[in-house]
Every structure is written in C-alpha cells, then in structure tokens.
Write a protein that holds these residues in place. Structure first.
Motif, PDB file in Angstrom:
ATOM      1  N   ARG A 189      48.670  62.058  90.927  1.00 10.82           N
ATOM      2  CA  ARG A 189      47.346  62.381  91.815  1.00 10.82           C
ATOM      3  C   ARG A 189      47.382  63.108  93.010  1.00 10.82           C
ATOM      4  NH1 ARG A 189      45.667  56.303  92.804  1.00 10.82           N
ATOM      5  NH2 ARG A 189      46.761  56.032  90.937  1.00 10.82           N
ATOM      6  N   LEU A 190      46.293  63.937  93.461  1.00 10.21           N
ATOM      7  CA  LEU A 190      46.190  64.671  94.507  1.00 10.21           C
ATOM      8  C   LEU A 190      45.454  63.885  95.734  1.00 10.21           C
ATOM      9  CD1 LEU A 190      44.647  68.053  92.972  1.00 10.21           C
ATOM     10  CD2 LEU A 190      47.264  67.286  93.200  1.00 10.21           C
ATOM     11  N   GLY A 191      44.632  62.759  95.478  1.00 14.48           N
ATOM     12  CA  GLY A 191      44.295  61.919  96.720  1.00 14.48           C
ATOM     13  C   GLY A 191      43.579  60.854  95.982  1.00 14.48           C
ATOM     14  N   ASN A 228      51.637  67.892 100.529  1.00 15.64           N
ATOM     15  CA  ASN A 228      52.149  68.992 100.051  1.00 15.64           C
ATOM     16  C   ASN A 228      51.107  70.059  99.376  1.00 15.64           C
ATOM     17  OD1 ASN A 228      51.523  67.610  97.600  1.00 15.64           O
ATOM     18  ND2 ASN A 228      53.429  68.440  96.394  1.00 15.64           N
ATOM     19  N   LEU A 229      49.752  69.702  99.675  1.00 11.41           N
ATOM     20  CA  LEU A 229      48.596  70.681  99.300  1.00 11.41           C
ATOM     21  C   LEU A 229      48.527  71.870 100.185  1.00 11.41           C
ATOM     22  CD1 LEU A 229      45.890  68.290  97.945  1.00 11.41           C
ATOM     23  CD2 LEU A 229      47.873  69.245  96.522  1.00 11.41           C
ATOM     24  N   ASN A 230      48.167  72.959  99.528  1.00 15.31           N
ATOM     25  CA  ASN A 230      47.604  73.949 100.441  1.00 15.31           C
ATOM     26  C   ASN A 230      46.510  73.749 101.231  1.00 15.31           C
ATOM     27  OD1 ASN A 230      45.614  75.511  99.307  1.00 15.31           O
ATOM     28  ND2 ASN A 230      46.939  75.859  97.588  1.00 15.31           N
ATOM     29  N   PRO A 231      46.054  74.478 102.167  1.00 14.18           N
ATOM     30  CA  PRO A 231      44.713  74.051 103.152  1.00 14.18           C
ATOM     31  C   PRO A 231      43.404  73.951 102.305  1.00 14.18           C
ATOM     32  CG  PRO A 231      46.410  75.471 104.349  1.00 14.18           C
ATOM     33  CD  PRO A 231      46.878  75.522 102.892  1.00 14.18           C
ATOM     34  N   TYR A 232      43.416  74.848 101.316  1.00 17.50           N
ATOM     35  CA  TYR A 232      42.231  74.843 100.576  1.00 17.50           C
ATOM     36  C   TYR A 232      42.334  73.839  99.367  1.00 17.50           C
ATOM     37  CZ  TYR A 232      42.418  79.649 102.688  1.00 17.50           C
ATOM     38  OH  TYR A 232      42.582  80.658 103.329  1.00 17.50           O
ATOM     39  N   ALA A 233      43.118  73.707  98.865  1.00 19.63           N
ATOM     40  CA  ALA A 233      43.419  72.366  97.746  1.00 19.63           C
ATOM     41  C   ALA A 233      43.139  71.161  98.598  1.00 19.63           C
ATOM     42  CB  ALA A 233      44.835  72.535  96.999  1.00 19.63           C
ATOM     43  N   PHE A 234      43.707  71.088  99.799  1.00 20.21           N
ATOM     44  CA  PHE A 234      43.617  69.772 100.766  1.00 20.21           C
ATOM     45  C   PHE A 234      42.224  69.711 100.875  1.00 20.21           C
ATOM     46  CE2 PHE A 234      44.040  67.052 104.032  1.00 20.21           C
ATOM     47  CZ  PHE A 234      45.069  66.310 104.012  1.00 20.21           C
ATOM     48  N   LEU A 235      41.488  70.690 101.363  1.00 17.36           N
ATOM     49  CA  LEU A 235      40.204  70.505 101.581  1.00 17.36           C
ATOM     50  C   LEU A 235      39.210  69.968 100.564  1.00 17.36           C
ATOM     51  CD1 LEU A 235      37.552  70.909 103.736  1.00 17.36           C
ATOM     52  CD2 LEU A 235      37.883  73.348 102.939  1.00 17.36           C
ATOM     53  N   ILE A 236      39.380  70.644  99.250  1.00 17.55           N
ATOM     54  CA  ILE A 236      38.639  70.516  98.004  1.00 17.55           C
ATOM     55  C   ILE A 236      38.835  68.788  97.765  1.00 17.55           C
ATOM     56  CG2 ILE A 236      38.460  70.570  95.767  1.00 17.55           C
ATOM     57  CD1 ILE A 236      38.900  73.726  96.411  1.00 17.55           C
ATOM     58  N   THR A 237      40.236  68.575  97.850  1.00 17.94           N
ATOM     59  CA  THR A 237      40.603  67.077  97.363  1.00 17.94           C
ATOM     60  C   THR A 237      39.846  65.876  98.280  1.00 17.94           C
ATOM     61  OG1 THR A 237      42.784  67.832  96.486  1.00 17.94           O
ATOM     62  CG2 THR A 237      42.650  65.387  97.048  1.00 17.94           C
ATOM     63  N   GLN A 291      39.508  53.482 102.232  1.00 15.86           N
ATOM     64  CA  GLN A 291      40.612  54.375 102.599  1.00 15.86           C
ATOM     65  C   GLN A 291      40.378  55.681 101.774  1.00 15.86           C
ATOM     66  OE1 GLN A 291      44.900  52.696 103.310  1.00 15.86           O
ATOM     67  NE2 GLN A 291      44.844  53.702 101.327  1.00 15.86           N
ATOM     68  N   ILE A 292      40.856  56.624 102.365  1.00 14.27           N
ATOM     69  CA  ILE A 292      41.277  57.970 101.600  1.00 14.27           C
ATOM     70  C   ILE A 292      42.314  58.359 101.910  1.00 14.27           C
ATOM     71  CG2 ILE A 292      40.560  60.464 101.666  1.00 14.27           C
ATOM     72  CD1 ILE A 292      37.676  59.541 102.028  1.00 14.27           C
ATOM     73  N   THR A 293      43.195  58.811 101.173  1.00 17.49           N
ATOM     74  CA  THR A 293      44.570  59.554 101.154  1.00 17.49           C
ATOM     75  C   THR A 293      44.338  60.939 100.398  1.00 17.49           C
ATOM     76  OG1 THR A 293      45.641  58.496  99.034  1.00 17.49           O
ATOM     77  CG2 THR A 293      45.655  57.222 101.100  1.00 17.49           C
ATOM     78  N   VAL A 294      45.440  61.914 100.879  1.00 16.88           N
ATOM     79  CA  VAL A 294      45.448  63.117 100.234  1.00 16.88           C
ATOM     80  C   VAL A 294      46.842  63.652 100.207  1.00 16.88           C
ATOM     81  CG1 VAL A 294      44.763  65.515 100.485  1.00 16.88           C
ATOM     82  CG2 VAL A 294      43.219  63.625 101.028  1.00 16.88           C
ATOM     83  N   ASN A 295      47.475  64.072  99.462  1.00 18.24           N
ATOM     84  CA  ASN A 295      48.844  64.426  99.480  1.00 18.24           C
ATOM     85  C   ASN A 295      49.227  65.452 100.348  1.00 18.24           C
ATOM     86  OD1 ASN A 295      48.864  62.825  97.236  1.00 18.24           O
ATOM     87  ND2 ASN A 295      49.698  64.279  95.661  1.00 18.24           N
TER      88      ASN A 295
END
Length: 205
Positions: free
Chosen positions: A34-36, A53-62, A47-51
C-alpha cells in the motif's frame, strides 16, 4: 512535517485538511502492499499514514486520497462503516472535491496533470489502476532510479510463468487480477498479490 513531502504550493492546503479533519498523521516506512492508509482508532480517533518513499506528487495524491476517507468517515459517523463501500461513489465524490483546489499547474506539472484529471473522472482504489498516471509519476522518480539493473521491469510486462525477484525473494509470475498479479514465492509455495506496476528483476535462466 508536510512541507518536506508535498509540493510547496500545496503545503497550506494539506495543513488545512489536517486541521479540519483532526486525524493523527504519520509518514510510514515503505510498504509493498500500500502507498498509504486510513484507520479508525479507539474512541473514534482517526489516523492517516503515507509511505515516505513517494515523490512529492505521488505523496500528495495519496495524502488527499486518505483524507477523503477521513472526510467520508466524519460525514457518516452515525452509519456503520460496512454500509459505505471503501472506494465507492461516496468516497469518489469526496476525493474529487478535495482534489479540485490543487488540480492546477501551480501544483502539478502538465505531464502529470493530464492523466491525473483523467483518473479523477472515476478514481479507483489505487493510482496503479491508471497506467498513464503511474508512468507520469514514475518519470519524476527517474533521477533516483538511474542505477536500476538492466533486467528490472514492471511486473505487468513480465510474461506469465517467468521467474523474477522482488523484495529479495524469488517468485513465479501468475495471473493478472485488476491492479495486482498473483505470484507464487518459490521457496515457500505461498501466493502473493503484487502490484502490477511494481519494479521487479528478471532472472536470466
């Protein structure tokens, strides 16, 4: 914390969402499955978690993907969670609405924005369901992956029955099921559903 992971133009908006929905937020170690994620904790805390190692755009979408779960939970606390499909129409609408304020070239490069808009017409449980968006996001990762082996490819491009390595384990490629491929680990014989766009290394026989 968020300023280290998302595009600069989106930091204030991401912080506003955090304050609005009052969830605990953690940047997690990379996870293969999973990404998040979004969880409801005891006493109705969330609670929310996000990986990490994601680039900024993938992190934001997740991140916004998971906030959409928080929004749906906040708006439907009186209903049992089983009454609302995790990635059904209610979540899709929430995700689309939460993405609108940042769906512009101040936040996303044009190369990502176009497939992202297409994906958001009917968002799926994961961005991996949209190959064009995955490829656009992966282009941002290219500077970090120039040392990849010549044998490394996406799992979706590996022929069925081929042997490959992933996460230091050896697998046999099985059948594709939506966004994941069912593969058998050679040493244990156990089956695993691995994301179709995961990078794996082909074993030359």
């Amino acid at each position: 914390m968020l300023s280290n992971y998302v595009p600069e133009a989106s930091v204030v908006y991401c912080q506003q969402l955090w304050q609005q929905y009052q969830f605990t937020f953690q940047v997690a170690r990379p996870r293969r499955t999973r990404l998040g994620d979004f969880r409801v904790l005891p006493y109705n805390r969330t609670q929310i978690t996000v990986n990490a190692n994601l680039n900024p755009y993938a992190f934001l979408i997740t991140y916004v993907h998971e906030v959409a779960h928080a929004a749906v939970h906040s708006q439907n606390k009186s209903l049992r969670r089983s009454h609302i499909r995790p990635h059904g129409p209610v979540w899709q609408t929430a995700f689309q609405q939460l993405m609108q304020p940042i769906l512009n070239e101040d936040v996303f490069p044009k190369a990502i924005l176009q497939p992202l808009r297409q994906y958001l017409l009917k968002p799926a449980a994961t961005t991996y369901a949209n190959p064009a968006l995955v490829m656009a996001l992966r282009q941002v990762d290219q500077p970090q992956t120039t040392n990849l082996s010549a044998n490394q490819v996406m799992l979706r491009d590996v022929s069925e029955g081929r042997v490959f390595q992933f996460a230091k384990k050896t697998f046999i490629r099985g059948t594709l099921r939506r966004t994941r491929v069912v593969c058998k680990e050679v040493s244990s014989g156990r089956s695993y559903a691995i994301l179709a766009h995961a990078l794996v290394e082909i074993i030359i026989e």
